[in-house]
Design an enzyme around this catalytic site. Structure first.
Site, short mmCIF file in Angstrom:
data_model
loop_
_atom_site.label_atom_id
_atom_site.label_comp_id
_atom_site.label_asym_id
_atom_site.label_seq_id
_atom_site.Cartn_x
_atom_site.Cartn_y
_atom_site.Cartn_z
CB CYS A 57 -3.91 -1.22 4.31
SG CYS A 57 -2.81 0.07 3.67
CB CYS A 76 -0.13 -1.43 4.26
SG CYS A 76 -0.98 -0.07 5.04
#
Length: 106
Positions: free
Chosen positions: A33, A30
């Site tokens: 993230c 991600c």
């Protein structure tokens, strides 16, 4: 610095914490993230000693993610006394994140 921990259970981790715990639900694939990781480093140094930051890889602990209804990544959940008191979905700049967390600390 956020700690990657091995633990018997998520509940034990929360119960054993002396203060608020900010849990960063993330995944290695991600992109946002990865951005959040740097922001959390800043937040951690600004709020030193006021909260503990724990990262949980949702691919490794899918049962914890579903238990807390994590739909978007990254999602930060702030726990106090083992209970979720705040939830932040997506990336927030460090100063906004600190401002949102501050009322729950101290």
């Amino acid at each position: 610095m956020a700690v990657k921990q091995q633990f018997q259970s998520f509940e034990d981790l929360l119960a054993g914490a002396s203060g608020p715990v900010l849990v960063d639900f993330y995944a290695t694939w991600c992109g946002p993230c990865q951005m959040m990781a740097g922001i959390l480093t800043t937040v951690s140094s600004q709020l030193k000693g006021q909260l503990k930051i724990v990262k949980i890889d949702t691919d490794k602990y899918p049962q914890i993610a579903s238990q807390h209804r994590i739909a978007a990544l990254p999602t930060l959940v702030l726990f106090k006394a083992g209970q979720p008191v705040d939830r932040i979905e997506g990336v927030l700049p460090a100063d906004q994140l600190v401002a949102q967390l501050q009322p729950h600390l101290g």
